[in-house]
Design an enzyme around this catalytic site. Sequence first.
Site, mmCIF file in Angstrom:
data_model
loop_
_atom_site.group_PDB
_atom_site.id
_atom_site.type_symbol
_atom_site.label_atom_id
_atom_site.label_comp_id
_atom_site.label_asym_id
_atom_site.label_seq_id
_atom_site.Cartn_x
_atom_site.Cartn_y
_atom_site.Cartn_z
ATOM 1 N N CYS A 80 67.100 -80.681 -36.789
ATOM 2 C CA CYS A 80 67.319 -81.585 -35.654
ATOM 3 C C CYS A 80 67.765 -80.762 -34.449
ATOM 4 C CB CYS A 80 68.378 -82.632 -36.006
ATOM 5 S SG CYS A 80 68.780 -83.696 -34.587
ATOM 6 N N HIS A 134 60.041 -66.364 -41.345
ATOM 7 C CA HIS A 134 59.395 -67.309 -40.422
ATOM 8 C C HIS A 134 59.757 -68.764 -40.741
ATOM 9 C CE1 HIS A 134 56.070 -64.188 -39.216
ATOM 10 N NE2 HIS A 134 57.239 -63.951 -38.661
ATOM 11 N N GLU A 145 41.887 -56.228 -48.265
ATOM 12 C CA GLU A 145 41.149 -55.178 -47.534
ATOM 13 C C GLU A 145 42.161 -54.412 -46.685
ATOM 14 O OE1 GLU A 145 38.620 -57.844 -45.437
ATOM 15 O OE2 GLU A 145 40.225 -58.467 -44.108
#
Length: 234
Positions: free
Chosen positions: A118, A110, A205
């Site tokens: 640019c 990512h 979790e």
Amino acid sequence: MATKYRSLVILTGAGISAESGLGTFRDKDGLWSKYDLRDVATPEGFARNPGLVHDFYNARRQNLIAAQPNAAHAALALLEREWRGDFLLVTQNVDDLHERSGSAKLLHMHGELLKIRCENCGDIRPCHQAIDLATACSACGIPGYLRPDVVWFGEMPMGMERIERALDACDLFVSIGTSGNVYPAAGFVAEARRRRAHTVELNLEPSESHSLFAEARYGPASEIVPAYVQELLA
Ligand code: OAD
């Protein structure tokens, strides 16, 4: 190293950096509870209000510069050093805490918060300071075209060919600190399973895709990742 596995792919998400003080996205008080991702993490949001997007990434850049890697990052760097087979650490995180801990076989799918691109000339370079619409590109000299070198929703993740090759060959896939909400990363476990790799989830979790993993450990990354790495290397 006495492990029976030869080819390892690790996927990390925001949960591995949570104990370093960097916010996750979808937990209570996560970034997406405070910001609309359509405003700050899409090309359309940037076109609509580039100043807001720069402010968002400037603040995240400052937080990152003040943050330190934790024991989970260090454990993965140790694992890479000790591992005798193929190794690839794929991170969805735009922070640099893996490389600061010494990870090198690392792919930022990512993009990277500490790099700027640019859109006029394509130049990409390190960026540790705040930027705004008036900041000129150091290569072409033209202001108004700089953007964070990160992947926004609707854009193609980076390094997918290398990731696919590694998933194709892996016999162990370990997912750490990711909720399993964002594709293509969320689909890696299914790809690894198709290659008959052993699959392990390490997370606070059960994630969205927890039922796809053959093995799981739940708890804070700074505890469960070093413990799992010790087991692998024992
Ligand atoms: P999420 O915020 O969706 O999920 C973070 C996961 O980390 C959750 O499953 C938490 O339970 C877990 N977690 C939180 N604290 C933890 C801890 N101390 N130890 C272990 N696990 C912990 O973040 P990601 O899955 O990384 O993309 O999000 C994926 C992508 O969505 C990001 O790369 C970003 C975001 O939108 C883009 O911006 C393109």
